[in-house]
Design a protein around this motif. Structure first.
Motif, PDB file in Angstrom:
ATOM      1  N   ARG A  32    -109.067 -25.884  18.172  1.00 10.33           N
ATOM      2  CA  ARG A  32    -109.113 -26.111  19.620  1.00 10.33           C
ATOM      3  C   ARG A  32    -107.853 -26.908  19.971  1.00 10.33           C
ATOM      4  O   ARG A  32    -107.685 -28.049  19.536  1.00 10.33           O
ATOM      5  CB  ARG A  32    -110.390 -26.881  19.947  1.00 10.33           C
ATOM      6  N   ASP A  54    -108.587 -21.733  20.332  1.00  6.33           N
ATOM      7  CA  ASP A  54    -109.118 -21.900  21.676  1.00  6.33           C
ATOM      8  C   ASP A  54    -108.065 -22.719  22.420  1.00  6.33           C
ATOM      9  O   ASP A  54    -107.964 -23.926  22.236  1.00  6.33           O
ATOM     10  CB  ASP A  54    -110.471 -22.633  21.585  1.00  6.33           C
ATOM     11  N   HIS A  56    -105.727 -24.390  25.411  1.00  6.78           N
ATOM     12  CA  HIS A  56    -105.716 -24.990  26.750  1.00  6.78           C
ATOM     13  C   HIS A  56    -104.331 -25.562  27.009  1.00  6.78           C
ATOM     14  O   HIS A  56    -103.650 -25.959  26.067  1.00  6.78           O
ATOM     15  CB  HIS A  56    -106.762 -26.112  26.849  1.00  6.78           C
ATOM     16  N   ARG A  71    -101.497 -14.696  31.687  1.00  9.17           N
ATOM     17  CA  ARG A  71    -101.672 -14.379  30.271  1.00  9.17           C
ATOM     18  C   ARG A  71    -103.108 -14.583  29.814  1.00  9.17           C
ATOM     19  O   ARG A  71    -103.426 -14.376  28.650  1.00  9.17           O
ATOM     20  CB  ARG A  71    -100.782 -15.292  29.410  1.00  9.17           C
ATOM     21  N   GLY A  72    -103.951 -15.088  30.715  1.00 10.20           N
ATOM     22  CA  GLY A  72    -105.349 -15.301  30.358  1.00 10.20           C
ATOM     23  C   GLY A  72    -105.599 -16.669  29.758  1.00 10.20           C
ATOM     24  O   GLY A  72    -106.653 -16.909  29.168  1.00 10.20           O
ATOM     25  N   LEU A  73    -104.631 -17.566  29.936  1.00 13.85           N
ATOM     26  CA  LEU A  73    -104.791 -18.904  29.362  1.00 13.85           C
ATOM     27  C   LEU A  73    -105.477 -19.839  30.344  1.00 13.85           C
ATOM     28  O   LEU A  73    -105.479 -19.592  31.553  1.00 13.85           O
ATOM     29  CB  LEU A  73    -103.406 -19.463  29.016  1.00 13.85           C
ATOM     30  N   SER A  74    -106.067 -20.914  29.820  1.00 14.95           N
ATOM     31  CA  SER A  74    -106.669 -21.941  30.674  1.00 14.95           C
ATOM     32  C   SER A  74    -105.655 -23.053  30.848  1.00 14.95           C
ATOM     33  O   SER A  74    -105.472 -23.877  29.951  1.00 14.95           O
ATOM     34  CB  SER A  74    -107.945 -22.486  30.023  1.00 14.95           C
ATOM     35  N   VAL A  75    -104.986 -23.053  31.993  1.00 17.23           N
ATOM     36  CA  VAL A  75    -103.893 -23.995  32.202  1.00 17.23           C
ATOM     37  C   VAL A  75    -104.082 -24.741  33.525  1.00 17.23           C
ATOM     38  O   VAL A  75    -104.321 -24.132  34.557  1.00 17.23           O
ATOM     39  CB  VAL A  75    -102.534 -23.269  32.191  1.00 17.23           C
TER      40      VAL A  75
END
Lengths: 216, 395
Positions: A32, A54, A56, A71-75
């Protein structure tokens, strides 16, 4: 332990961010990970594909956030100085701060936060002690401008430069330990492990450190 | 329970609106005594109905359903012509073929909220027990009650879980409530220009509006429809007050400044000298034509009562503990009704809960209303978020 021997496997890393390739090799499978100052998310995307992490991120620029979200990232749009405090203790296996520490308001505080929220931190810094930078300062009496650090003194986002040796001292001060480290030359190649600190400080353009809080 | 599309009656304007309250032009799901709605107020509502529109096709695996939640004065006509105003859908820049919420790919549902006046049970609906309109006899409803009604609709449609729940302002509150109360039924969530609790400032503005409605002699203790009248002036003032909070000072300045309306000099009276006065009066009067005054009381009250942290021991992160939902939170720089700090509170709670969360503050000079307008940055981020979530879900 981390495998620190792998070579670069990232196909699209720009020359000025060679540290990304090296950082990538230090990330364990399925971790993570929080990338602070993740830019357009290239490193996180690569790590998600290659290491199934995972991922972030925190990024200041709107363009970087847009690209990362696409890009589908959690930012999260934010910065290291203000937003790290919201993360819980030990919430991440690994926190990455790549070429960003010198742009923060409170580098010491940021470093402490990294080690609070991550069990481990990877920090890469541009080395202000490199001979090219020293020579501009001493020979010409000018603030250094190089290919890796292209800003003039009046418009640089980099407000807290340090040398590799300075950084090592700071790590001691905050009661952390360096579990792995190396310096990279201008082409992103690792300098010899057997070289002494003064050699790294003079010839390393970037320093990469794997840190942990010292256990008591 | 039955599911019908009523024929559109011939009337227009106010008569049309009153007709819509019980017999909407859209689809409507009616729930009988076997499916009562248990409300936060402790009262069981039965029978009740929910009016909704759908766009696109549900796929074979039922994995492409999107629920869009509307704001205070919105309705189910998110991307189709409103039968009362004749105007296009309220989010037709976002929902439609090839748009961020792409109706060529997704099955999009939008329902009128509980307490509304466009066909879902609300104070303008007929109370089956009395044969008269509910008026203030309807129990006070909450955001959670609105979402319970939507859950019943989703169940009725046979949809196990939603790919995406999205909405702005009060719609965003419903998104948060969905993600908190039904985390396993929400794959992705996009709460936009919203807050996890209504601020004192917003409660204050809505209280001014409610007092204006109730001070209008035509309100008649809420029984105005029995008398065939409407508290037009009171509701118009309510809308004018609220509308100010949806704009930014910079947009007011650039759009109107101190310019005069249809005159060369000050009139030395209380006519609408200024363009901004004329604009607000117009907003107020057109709103009265399309909205029910009691609905305004109920739905604004639901926003006031919303406090997701309070429902979880005062710790907002607890509302999202263990969530697998991926979130995309957005705010606008000049929005002072739902400022960026409200969104950051949500984002920080989600981060503390370990959620997958993205957040962007969009540069805009258009205040709270920006989420309804042509904001390319917002649309680009929403598109990126939805496309990536669709890839992750394999649709």
């Amino acid at each position: 332990m981390f495998d620190t021997t792998g070579g670069s496997r990232i196909p699209t890393v720009p020359a000025s961010r060679v540290d990304l390739a090296v950082v990538g090799d230090l990330v364990p499978e399925g971790a993570r990970v929080l990338d602070v100052g993740c830019g357009d998310g290239a490193l996180l995307e690569w790590l998600e594909a290659a290491k199934h992490i995972d991922g972030h991120g925190i990024e200041l620029s709107q363009a970087g956030v847009n690209a990362s979200v696409a890009r589908g990232l959690s930012v999260i749009q934010g910065d290291a100085d203000a937003d790290l405090r919201t993360y819980p203790d030990g919430g991440f296996d690994l926190v990455i701060l790549s070429q960003t520490l010198q742009a923060t308001n409170r580098p010491r505080h940021v470093l402490e936060e990294l080690l609070r929220i991550g069990r481990r931190a990877i920090v890469s810094i541009p080395n202000f002690g490199h001979w090219r930078i020293r020579s501009q300062f001493f020979l010409w009496g000018r603030m250094p401008v190089t290919e890796d650090l292209p800003y003039s003194w009046y418009d640089t986002p980099n407000i807290h430069f340090c040398t590799i040796r300075d950084f090592v001292e700071l790590v001691k001060e905050i009661d952390a330990e360096i579990v792995a480290s190396f310096a990279l030359d201008a082409r992103g190649r690792k300098l010899s492990f057997k070289a002494p600190w003064w050699f790294w400080n003079l010839f390393g353009e970037q320093g990469v450190f794997v840190l942990e809080k010292r256990r008591r | 329970m039955d599911d019908t599309t009523a024929p559109t009656p011939p009337e227009t304007g106010e008569a049309q609106r009153l007709h819509q309250a019980d017999a909407p032009s859209s689809r409507v799901a009616r729930f009988g005594d076997d499916r009562p709605l248990v409300l936060d107020a402790g009262i069981t509502l039965s029978p009740w109905q929910i009016a909704y529109e759908t766009y696109g096709e549900l796929n074979a695996t039922k994995s492409n359903a999107v629920l869009v939640c509307h704001a205070l004065t919105g309705d189910q006509y998110v991307a189709s012509t409103n039968p009362v105003t004749g105007k296009p859908g309220w989010w037709d820049l976002v929902v439609g073929p090839g748009l961020p919420i792409d109706t060529d790919r997704f099955f999009v549902i939008c329902a009128n909220v509980l307490g509304g006046c466009m066909g879902t049970t609300g104070p303008a609906s007929t109370n089956p027990a009395t044969g008269r309109v509910w008026g203030l006899d309807l129990p006070v409803v909450t955001i959670a009650d609105m979402v319970r009604a939507q859950v019943a609709l989703i169940d009725h449609l046979g949809i196990p879980d939603l790919f995406l729940v999205a909405g702005g302002s009060m719609g965003g509150m419903q998104v948060l409530q969905w993600a908190s109360a039904w985390p396993d039924r929400v794959f992705a969530a996009a709460p936009i220009a919203t807050a996890a609790s209504h601020s004192a400032q917003n409660i204050a503005f809505y209280e001014v509006g409610r007092q204006a409605v109730m001070a209008d002699p035509d309100w008649r203790e809420g029984r105005y429809l029995d008398a065939g009248v409407q508290p037009r002036k009171g509701l118009a003032v309510a809308r004018m007050a609220a509308h100010i909070t949806y704009m930014s000072e910079v947009s007011l300045h650039s759009k109107f400044g101190r310019r005069l309306q249809n005159r060369e000099a000050l009139g030395y009276g209380f006519d609408g000298d200024f363009q901004i006065e004329s604009y607000l009066r117009h907003q107020g009067s057109t709103f009265v034509d399309r909205f029910d005054a009691n609905s305004y009381l109920y739905v604004s009250r639901a926003m006031d009562y919303f406090d997701l942290a309070a429902d979880h021991g005062g710790v907002l992160a607890e509302a999202f503990r263990g969530t697998k939902t991926r979130f995309c939170v957005m705010s606008f720089t000049t929005d002072w009704a739902f400022p960026t700090r409200d969104s950051r509170t949500i984002v920080h709670a989600l981060a503390a809960a370990g959620a997958k969360v993205s957040f962007a503050e969009i540069e805009s000079d258009r205040g709270h209303d920006a989420f309804l307008l042509d904001e390319p940055e917002m649309h680009a981020i929403l598109t990126g978020f939805i496309d990536a979530a669709a890839r992750a879900r394999g649709i």
